[in-house]
Design an enzyme around this catalytic site. Structure first.
Site, PDB file in Angstrom:
ATOM      1  N   SER A   1      44.366  42.551  45.305  1.00  9.58           N
ATOM      2  CA  SER A   1      45.674  42.874  44.725  1.00  9.58           C
ATOM      3  C   SER A   1      46.793  42.409  45.664  1.00  9.58           C
ATOM      4  O   SER A   1      46.918  41.218  45.936  1.00  9.58           O
ATOM      5  CB  SER A   1      45.759  44.369  44.420  1.00  9.58           C
ATOM      6  OG  SER A   1      46.869  44.666  43.609  1.00  9.58           O
TER       7      SER A   1
ATOM      8  N   HIS B   1      47.237  46.391  36.970  1.00  8.49           N
ATOM      9  CA  HIS B   1      46.333  45.358  36.445  1.00  8.49           C
ATOM     10  C   HIS B   1      45.928  45.616  34.996  1.00  8.49           C
ATOM     11  O   HIS B   1      44.797  45.339  34.587  1.00  8.49           O
ATOM     12  CB  HIS B   1      45.111  45.197  37.366  1.00  8.49           C
ATOM     13  CG  HIS B   1      45.481  44.949  38.788  1.00  8.49           C
ATOM     14  ND1 HIS B   1      46.084  43.773  39.192  1.00  8.49           N
ATOM     15  CD2 HIS B   1      45.405  45.728  39.892  1.00  8.49           C
ATOM     16  CE1 HIS B   1      46.335  43.840  40.490  1.00  8.49           C
ATOM     17  NE2 HIS B   1      45.936  45.023  40.931  1.00  8.49           N
TER      18      HIS B   1
END
Length: 376
Positions: free
Chosen positions: A150, A267
Site C-alpha cells: 500500500s 482498496h
C-alpha cells in the site's frame, strides 16, 4: 461546463502543488540547487536517499510495510544514522507538523490517524534503509528488487530512484488526506480473515452485500481488499457488511475474522473520491522508471515505465493489494536456484509473516530491520 469557482479552486490547487514541488525538488541530492530565494522553503535541507547498485551477485530484496505497522516509539535512535535527521526535518517542512516527535512520543490516537500514519510509515521505512546501509552496506548496494505494501509502495519507488523523497512524501500527504476524507463519507472498515481451504471469500462478500441491501443500503461495498497469503485475506466495505461476516464467520468457514484498527475501507470502491487528488499530484511530480525491479500492488507485476507508475498508484486506491501474487513473482525460482536475502525495512514484521506463509524457503533468509536503535 465547470463553474468559475470550481475552475478557480482547481487552478489554485495546481499552483500550490507546483510551488511545493518546486521547493521539494531542491531537497533531492540528485539535482542542482535552484536560484537564491529568501522564502522559508528555500532553506529546506538536502536529503539523500540510498539507491542500490546494479550488482546482482549475492543480491537482496527489500520489503516496505504499509499502514497498520506503525507504533509509538518507532524512529528512536535512528537520527544518528546519515540522512535520517534531514529526512525528518524535511518532513516537518512539507507536512507542517513535527513528525519525529509524533513517531517517538505519540499520542497513539494521533499516530493512528490515516493522515499521520501514512507519512510516518513512509519516512520511518526509508530511515530504516539508512540504518541497514550503515550496518550492512552490501544489502542495500546489491538490492535487485523491492516491493511495498500500500503506502509502502511509495517508499519502495523512492528507494528505486523512481521518485524523489520530498515529492513522494508530498504525494503521500495528499493521498492520506484524500483517503481520510473518503473514509469519513460512510461507516466502513477492514476485516482480517483467515479461512479454511473450503472458504469462498467472494461468495461471502456477495452474501454480505445482499444483507446490506436488506437493510436499505444502496450500492453496498464488500470485497477482498488484500490478498496476503493462501487462505489469508483482508475484506473491506460497509460496516454492516463486516458485522455480517463476523456474525456468520463459522458458517462461512472463517477460522478468524478480526477488525483492523483503520478508519475506512481502503482498496475498495469506497476510496473512489480519493483518486482525483492523487492523480493530480502525481501529474505534477517527477516520476522515472525504477532503476531496479519494483512490483505493483495492483497486479503483482513489475513497473515498466513512468506512466505505468502514475497509473498504478492511482488504481491501487480502489483495487485489492495483490501481495501474495507479488511475492510469487519476486521469489519464483527454478529448482536448485538460490533465494535472495530479504529485509523488511520499516515498522512491524507482518511482511515477514506473509513471506513465511507464501514461500517457506525464501523466508529462511528473511531479516527485519528494527526501526528503533540504541541512542549511544
Amino acid at each position: 461546463m465547470l463553474a468559475p469557482k470550481v475552475v478557480g479552486m482547481a487552478a489554485a490547487f495546481r499552483g500550490k502543488v507546483r510551488k511545493v514541488v518546486y521547493h521539494s525538488r531542491r531537497l533531492s541530492s540528485q539535482e542542482q540547487p535552484g536560484p537564491p530565494d529568501s522564502s522559508p522553503e528555500s532553506q529546506l535541507p538536502a536529503v539523500k536517499v540510498r539507491r542500490p547498485r546494479k550488482d546482482p551477485s549475492g543480491h537482496s530484496v527489500l520489503l516496505f510495510p504499509g499502514q497498520g505497522s506503525q507504533f509509538v516509539g518507532m524512529g528512536k535512535g535512528l537520527t544518528k544514522y546519515p540522512n535520517v535527521k534531514e529526512m525528518f526535518s524535511a518532513a516537518q517542512k512539507i507536512l507542517g507538523y513535527d513528525l519525529l516527535t509524533l513517531c517517538l512520543e505519540g499520542p497513539e490516537k494521533e499516530l493512528l490517524k490515516t493522515v499521520h500514519c501514512q507519512p510516518a510509515v513512509f519516512v520511518t521505512s526509508l530511515a530504516a534503509v539508512e540504518k541497514l546501509h550503515h550496518e550492512n552496506p552490501k544489502a542495500v548496494e546489491t538490492c535487485s528488487a523491492a516491493a511495498g505494501f500500500s503506502v509502502g509502495e511509495f517508499a519502495a519507488l523512492v528507494f528505486a530512484g523512481a521518485m524523489n523523497f520530498s515529492e513522494a512524501l508530498y504525494a503521500v500527504k495528499v493521498r492520506a488526506e484524500a483517503m481520510q476524507k473518503a473514509s469519513e463519507l460512510v461507516p466502513s472498515g477492514m476485516l482480517s480473515v483467515v479461512g479454511r481451504p473450503q472458504a469462498h471469500y467472494k461468495y461471502a462478500c456477495l452474501q454480505a452485500r445482499e444483507h446490506c441491501k436488506s437493510l436499505g443500503i444502496e450500492d453496498p461495498v464488500c470485497s477482498v481488499a488484500n490478498y496476503l497469503f493462501p487462505d489469508g485475506r483482508v475484506i473491506a466495505g460497509h460496516k454492516q457488511a463486516l458485522d455480517f461476516l463476523q456474525q456468520n464467520s463459522r458458517r462461512l468457514e472463517f477460522i478468524r475474522a478480526k477488525p483492523l484498527p483503520v478508519s475506512g475501507a481502503f482498496h475498495t470502491e469506497l476510496m473512489a473520491s480519493a483518486t482525483k487528488p492523487l492523480r493530480e499530484v502525481l501529474q505534477q511530480v517527477e516520476v522515472r522508471r525504477p532503476e531496479i525491479r519494483v512490483y505493483s500492488n495492483v497486479d503483482g507485476k513489475r513497473y515498466m515505465s513512468e506512466s505505468h507508475v502514475r497509473k498504478q498508484l492511482v488504481k491501487q486506491l480502489v483495487s485489492p493489494v495483490k501481495w501474495e501474487q507479488a511475492l510469487h513473482e519476486i521469489y519464483e525460482r527454478s529448482q536448485g536456484e538460490s533465494f535472495p536475502q530479504t529485509f523488511e525495512v520499516g515498522p512491524g514484521r507482518q511482511l515477514g509473516v506473509t513471506l513465511q506463509k507464501c514461500n517457506r524457503k525464501a523466508s529462511q533468509l528473511y531479516a527485519h530491520v528494527d526501526v528503533t536503535a540504541s541512542e549511544t
